[in-house]
Design a protein around this motif. Structure first.
Motif, PDB file in Angstrom:
ATOM      1  N   ASP A  22       6.313   2.437   8.440  1.00 46.01           N
ATOM      2  CA  ASP A  22       6.936   1.487   7.642  1.00 46.01           C
ATOM      3  C   ASP A  22       5.686   0.504   6.996  1.00 46.01           C
ATOM      4  O   ASP A  22       5.839  -0.201   5.958  1.00 46.01           O
ATOM      5  CB  ASP A  22       7.981   0.579   8.038  1.00 46.01           C
ATOM      6  CG  ASP A  22       9.410   1.446   8.263  1.00 46.01           C
ATOM      7  OD1 ASP A  22       9.264   2.608   7.617  1.00 46.01           O
ATOM      8  OD2 ASP A  22      10.227   0.856   8.740  1.00 46.01           O
ATOM      9  N   ASN A  23       4.803   0.403   7.823  1.00 49.40           N
ATOM     10  CA  ASN A  23       3.575  -0.676   7.558  1.00 49.40           C
ATOM     11  C   ASN A  23       2.286  -0.015   7.977  1.00 49.40           C
ATOM     12  O   ASN A  23       1.803  -0.155   9.199  1.00 49.40           O
ATOM     13  CB  ASN A  23       3.874  -2.028   8.280  1.00 49.40           C
ATOM     14  CG  ASN A  23       2.950  -2.986   7.907  1.00 49.40           C
ATOM     15  OD1 ASN A  23       1.945  -2.768   7.043  1.00 49.40           O
ATOM     16  ND2 ASN A  23       2.997  -4.355   8.341  1.00 49.40           N
ATOM     17  N   SER A  59      -1.409  -7.743   1.795  1.00 53.81           N
ATOM     18  CA  SER A  59      -0.233  -7.555   1.038  1.00 53.81           C
ATOM     19  C   SER A  59       0.504  -8.919   0.770  1.00 53.81           C
ATOM     20  O   SER A  59       0.322  -9.980   1.670  1.00 53.81           O
ATOM     21  CB  SER A  59       0.846  -6.846   1.554  1.00 53.81           C
ATOM     22  OG  SER A  59       0.385  -5.380   1.848  1.00 53.81           O
ATOM     23  N   LEU A  60       1.415  -9.212  -0.320  1.00 53.07           N
ATOM     24  CA  LEU A  60       2.134 -10.198  -0.650  1.00 53.07           C
ATOM     25  C   LEU A  60       3.008 -10.454   0.589  1.00 53.07           C
ATOM     26  O   LEU A  60       3.513  -9.277   1.150  1.00 53.07           O
ATOM     27  CB  LEU A  60       2.732 -10.177  -1.773  1.00 53.07           C
ATOM     28  CG  LEU A  60       2.030 -10.369  -3.013  1.00 53.07           C
ATOM     29  CD1 LEU A  60       2.691  -9.740  -4.341  1.00 53.07           C
ATOM     30  CD2 LEU A  60       1.146 -11.447  -3.099  1.00 53.07           C
ATOM     31  N   GLY A  75       6.137 -10.399   2.720  1.00 53.16           N
ATOM     32  CA  GLY A  75       7.367  -9.782   2.509  1.00 53.16           C
ATOM     33  C   GLY A  75       7.155  -8.237   2.263  1.00 53.16           C
ATOM     34  O   GLY A  75       8.196  -7.435   1.918  1.00 53.16           O
ATOM     35  N   THR A  76       5.846  -7.765   1.680  1.00 50.83           N
ATOM     36  CA  THR A  76       5.785  -6.526   1.381  1.00 50.83           C
ATOM     37  C   THR A  76       4.764  -5.859   2.202  1.00 50.83           C
ATOM     38  O   THR A  76       3.948  -6.499   2.901  1.00 50.83           O
ATOM     39  CB  THR A  76       5.019  -6.537  -0.170  1.00 50.83           C
ATOM     40  OG1 THR A  76       3.659  -7.027  -0.075  1.00 50.83           O
ATOM     41  CG2 THR A  76       5.976  -7.317  -1.092  1.00 50.83           C
ATOM     42  N   SER A  77       4.926  -4.482   2.223  1.00 51.25           N
ATOM     43  CA  SER A  77       3.905  -3.724   3.011  1.00 51.25           C
ATOM     44  C   SER A  77       3.916  -2.440   2.603  1.00 51.25           C
ATOM     45  O   SER A  77       4.696  -1.995   1.561  1.00 51.25           O
ATOM     46  CB  SER A  77       4.547  -3.600   4.532  1.00 51.25           C
ATOM     47  OG  SER A  77       5.703  -3.032   4.564  1.00 51.25           O
ATOM     48  N   THR A  78       2.803  -1.824   2.948  1.00 49.32           N
ATOM     49  CA  THR A  78       2.766  -0.339   2.358  1.00 49.32           C
ATOM     50  C   THR A  78       3.098   0.693   3.404  1.00 49.32           C
ATOM     51  O   THR A  78       2.610   0.703   4.613  1.00 49.32           O
ATOM     52  CB  THR A  78       1.188  -0.125   2.202  1.00 49.32           C
ATOM     53  OG1 THR A  78       0.301  -0.903   1.410  1.00 49.32           O
ATOM     54  CG2 THR A  78       0.886   1.278   1.725  1.00 49.32           C
ATOM     55  N   GLU A 106       3.329   4.264  -0.251  1.00 51.22           N
ATOM     56  CA  GLU A 106       4.134   3.709  -1.180  1.00 51.22           C
ATOM     57  C   GLU A 106       4.122   2.152  -1.043  1.00 51.22           C
ATOM     58  O   GLU A 106       4.256   1.625  -0.007  1.00 51.22           O
ATOM     59  CB  GLU A 106       5.394   4.097  -1.131  1.00 51.22           C
ATOM     60  CG  GLU A 106       6.498   3.674  -2.166  1.00 51.22           C
ATOM     61  CD  GLU A 106       7.510   2.533  -1.662  1.00 51.22           C
ATOM     62  OE1 GLU A 106       7.758   1.670  -2.542  1.00 51.22           O
ATOM     63  OE2 GLU A 106       7.740   2.499  -0.468  1.00 51.22           O
ATOM     64  N   GLU A 107       4.134   1.430  -2.228  1.00 53.87           N
ATOM     65  CA  GLU A 107       4.165  -0.297  -2.110  1.00 53.87           C
ATOM     66  C   GLU A 107       4.824  -0.337  -3.425  1.00 53.87           C
ATOM     67  O   GLU A 107       4.335  -0.319  -4.571  1.00 53.87           O
ATOM     68  CB  GLU A 107       2.879  -0.927  -1.774  1.00 53.87           C
ATOM     69  CG  GLU A 107       2.951  -2.497  -1.688  1.00 53.87           C
ATOM     70  CD  GLU A 107       1.739  -3.042  -1.203  1.00 53.87           C
ATOM     71  OE1 GLU A 107       1.369  -3.962  -1.930  1.00 53.87           O
ATOM     72  OE2 GLU A 107       1.181  -2.665  -0.420  1.00 53.87           O
ATOM     73  N   GLY A 108       5.920  -1.251  -3.314  1.00 51.08           N
ATOM     74  CA  GLY A 108       6.617  -1.731  -4.270  1.00 51.08           C
ATOM     75  C   GLY A 108       7.283  -0.685  -5.610  1.00 51.08           C
ATOM     76  O   GLY A 108       6.883  -0.943  -6.651  1.00 51.08           O
TER      77      GLY A 108
END
Length: 281
Positions: free
Chosen positions: A21-22, A99-100, A102-105, A123-125
């Motif tokens: 997930d990250n 990453s911003l 709350g976001t992760s790749t 995948e991100e955003g």
């Protein structure tokens, strides 16, 4: 649909498939062993080991256990290939290293087998990037044969103790001398640089000492140029295990806790400096 839930394309059979997930959990560990361009990857049912070597004198291993991944599948007893670590890290951080909040790749990694590229789906955003990295025939790796039964001395330190040592000792020295003993000075680090000799001692009852198992006095010297790459792992770690065998080979095993509290390990093996004679000690 998150990458970890996406099935492989119909008819595709992968020797190795894994998802995270990250992706930062993987890239930070790989940066800790990134002192040469190429690495050898070995996947087994227990997880992924990434090995980097230099000059047949030092070997670094990053261990990412299968449980760290959201999915980890190996169709053979073991899957092994050589890859450009520099390119792999560039791909893993293709969306940037920070990453911003709350976001992760998210990462999905697939490898069909010998001769095929390693495929990364990142995948991100809602944006998906696909990378294909050529793989190579793996080199034969050094076997330091560092099993627990051959360990003569072992201590476990909180990493901050070793970080302070590297900050205080004279790194103009060509070698780092390590003394481990059941008697005083117990654990001593010494350098011999432009400003003269410097010694740093740790008593066995130091607050930084988590375990102390020394059966005989050993003093060995190691080239600082070989040890410097391990400071990347030291910076990330919370504990370090320092072990030596009868020949003076050194094992530095760093325990690293990621953002989710999961534990991974990076281990460095280093051979002693053979140019140092007993008379010089």
């Amino acid at each position: 649909m998150p990458l970890s839930a996406q099935p492989p394309a119909s008819g595709e059979r992968y020797a190795l498939s894994a998802s995270l997930d990250n992706a930062r959990h993987l890239s930070s560990l790989l940066r800790a062993v990134h002192f040469q361009d190429h690495a050898t990857c070995l996947a087994t049912a227990s997880g992924l080991r990434v090995t980097v070597e230099d000059a047949k004198c030092i070997q670094a291993n990053a261990f990412i256990q299968a449980e760290i991944f959201q999915e980890f599948s190996v169709q053979e007893e073991s899957v092994m290939f050589r890859i450009s670590l520099s390119v792999l890290l560039d791909c893993l951080t293709i969306f940037g290293t920070s990453s911003l909040p709350g976001t992760s790749t998210a990462l999905r990694m697939c490898y069909r087998g010998y001769g095929y590229p390693l495929m990364l789906f990142l995948e991100e955003g809602g944006v998906v990037t696909v990378c294909k990295i050529n793989t190579q025939e793996p080199d034969e790796l050094l076997d330091f044969d560092f099993c627990s039964t051959k360990v003569v001395n072992k201590i476990i330190l909180q990493s901050e103790g070793l970080r302070e040592a590297f900050a205080e000792l004279d790194m103009t020295s060509e070698v780092l001398q390590i003394t481990m003993s059941p008697d005083k000075p117990y654990f001593r680090l010494s350098t011999f640089g432009n400003a003269g000799s410097a010694h740093l001692d740790y008593p066995r009852d130091s607050d930084l000492m988590e375990a102390f198992h020394c059966s005989q006095t050993q003093t060995n010297r190691y080239k600082i140029s070989l040890l410097k790459p391990s400071t990347k792992a030291l910076a990330l770690s919370c504990k370090v295990s320092i072990r030596t065998d009868a020949q003076g080979f050194l094992s530095l095993q760093y325990m690293i806790r990621n953002e989710d509290g999961q534990i991974c390990f990076v281990e460095y093996y280093c051979c002693p400096d053979e140019n140092i004679t007993e008379a010089e000690l």
